[in-house]
Design a protein around this motif. Structure first.
Motif, PDB file in Angstrom:
ATOM      1  N   ASN A 292      52.379  35.015  68.158  1.00  0.00           N
ATOM      2  CA  ASN A 292      50.954  34.774  68.405  1.00  0.00           C
ATOM      3  C   ASN A 292      50.953  34.119  69.197  1.00  0.00           C
ATOM      4  O   ASN A 292      50.428  34.450  70.719  1.00  0.00           O
ATOM      5  N   ASN A 293      52.088  33.310  70.509  1.00  0.00           N
ATOM      6  CA  ASN A 293      52.031  33.304  72.047  1.00  0.00           C
ATOM      7  C   ASN A 293      51.548  34.285  72.629  1.00  0.00           C
ATOM      8  O   ASN A 293      51.170  34.829  73.704  1.00  0.00           O
ATOM      9  N   LYS A 296      48.391  35.902  72.443  1.00  0.00           N
ATOM     10  CA  LYS A 296      47.530  35.318  73.386  1.00  0.00           C
ATOM     11  C   LYS A 296      48.185  35.405  74.977  1.00  0.00           C
ATOM     12  O   LYS A 296      46.962  35.620  75.976  1.00  0.00           O
ATOM     13  N   SER A 301      43.923  38.833  70.118  1.00  0.00           N
ATOM     14  CA  SER A 301      43.005  37.357  69.376  1.00  0.00           C
ATOM     15  C   SER A 301      43.892  36.751  69.078  1.00  0.00           C
ATOM     16  O   SER A 301      43.266  36.082  68.642  1.00  0.00           O
ATOM     17  N   ASP A 302      45.275  38.077  68.196  1.00  0.00           N
ATOM     18  CA  ASP A 302      46.059  37.027  67.325  1.00  0.00           C
ATOM     19  C   ASP A 302      47.046  37.842  67.126  1.00  0.00           C
ATOM     20  O   ASP A 302      47.237  39.085  67.471  1.00  0.00           O
TER      21      ASP A 302
END
Length: 335
Positions: A292-293, A296, A301-302
């Protein structure tokens, strides 16, 4: 078959076209480092790097020192190659190349497949018109003839290789630097260090040689494309709309896409996404950051958005990629 059982996608696929009386030294300087990078040990398996030997007539070809080589694949420049290498040698074989082969080289270049010319094969690229207004690396013994035949090309005799306009030229005996840069770009620093260790290469001396290289492996003639890519590189983490990009470049989207399609084969948006995905791939190896990081950090977006595009681009999920590459690193890391 699930993702865990799927075979690894090779980092590099290279097609080598051996011209009769080719120089063996040039070819070995290029392929031996790549051979070491291709496997996790000394078994010479083509796991992470793959290559095929070809000749123009699908018949065995003889090197300038008399070694006979049997092709491993039929002549095919339309396979999914990351690079196509033309290995020359004695000038009597590369001074006057058949028209069909020159046309095949032009077609390859038009499809934006990087062409590597070893030794006198640079004469072939010049005959095909691929070096007009460009620089190329040439051996000092052939510079005068090259200048006379191709006055619109700038031959350079003091560099190990030059990449200019989609053609990467390397004179006799200097292809090892090119091989190492290809390994660094496609396979990563750890496997490059493995190759240096096993081939007893002096990293310091190599660094001095590399500083003489005039161009990186990927360059584009269009100055607008170069500037835009530099902007994209600086904004990989921010999911900016294309309007921000066109405003920064002071050009409309249609003109920008035309420039990118001509230079890269992709629209600006697709090229930017590929850059983000490549950045994500490097982060998956170089850190323990969550998916997830990573998403980003690369302008997605995710995690789901990243996973979808990552699988489309590389044929596996980011997690599978990280696990497999980490497994490889544990096996090849120095004790």
């Amino acid at each position: 078959m699930n993702d865990q059982d799927a075979p690894l996608r090779p980092d590099i696929r290279i097609g080598l076209v051996l011209i009769n009386h080719f120089t063996l030294n040039c070819v070995s300087e290029l392929i031996e480092p790549i051979r070491f990078a291709a496997d996790i040990s000394f078994l010479s398996r083509q796991i992470f790097c793959q290559w095929e030997w070809m000749s123009c007539d699908n018949q065995p070809v003889t090197s300038s020192c008399g070694l006979h080589i049997v092709p491993t694949a039929e002549f095919n420049l339309h396979s999914n190659w990351d690079y196509v290498v033309f290995a020359g040698g004695l000038l009597d074989q590369t001074r006057d190349v058949p028209a069909w082969l020159l046309e095949a080289m032009r077609d390859l270049h038009a499809r934006r497949v990087p062409i590597i010319t070893l030794c006198s094969a640079t004469f072939m690229a010049a005959q095909a018109g691929l070096l007009e207004g460009k620089k190329c690396a040439i051996h000092f013994t052939t510079r005068d003839e090259f200048r006379e035949r191709f006055p619109n090309v700038s031959p350079v005799i003091d560099q190990t290789y030059i990449s200019d306009g989609g053609v990467i030229s390397s004179p006799v005996g200097t292809a090892r630097d090119l091989a190492m840069d290809i390994i660094l770009q496609h396979c990563g620093e750890l496997r490059a260090k493995k190759v240096q260790k096993y081939l007893l290469m002096d990293e310091g001396k190599r660094g001095q040689t590399r500083s003489r290289v005039a161009h990186p492996l990927k360059t584009y003639d269009d100055e607008l494309v170069q500037r835009t890519i530099a902007y994209m590189q600086q904004h990989l983490a921010s999911p900016e709309p294309l309007q921000t990009l066109t405003t920064a470049m002071q050009i409309n989207l249609r003109q920008l896409n035309q420039a990118f399609l001509h230079s890269t084969g992709d629209t600006a948006a697709v090229h930017w996404r590929k850059m983000r995905l490549e950045h994500a791939r490097k982060l998956m190896i170089a850190s323990n950051v969550s998916i997830n990081n990573v998403a980003k950090s690369c302008g997605f977006s995710d995690a789901s958005h990243l996973i979808t595009w990552f699988r489309k681009q590389y044929g596996e999920t980011p997690s599978d990629y990280r696990k497999r590459r980490r497994d490889v690193e544990r096996l090849i890391a120095p004790n």
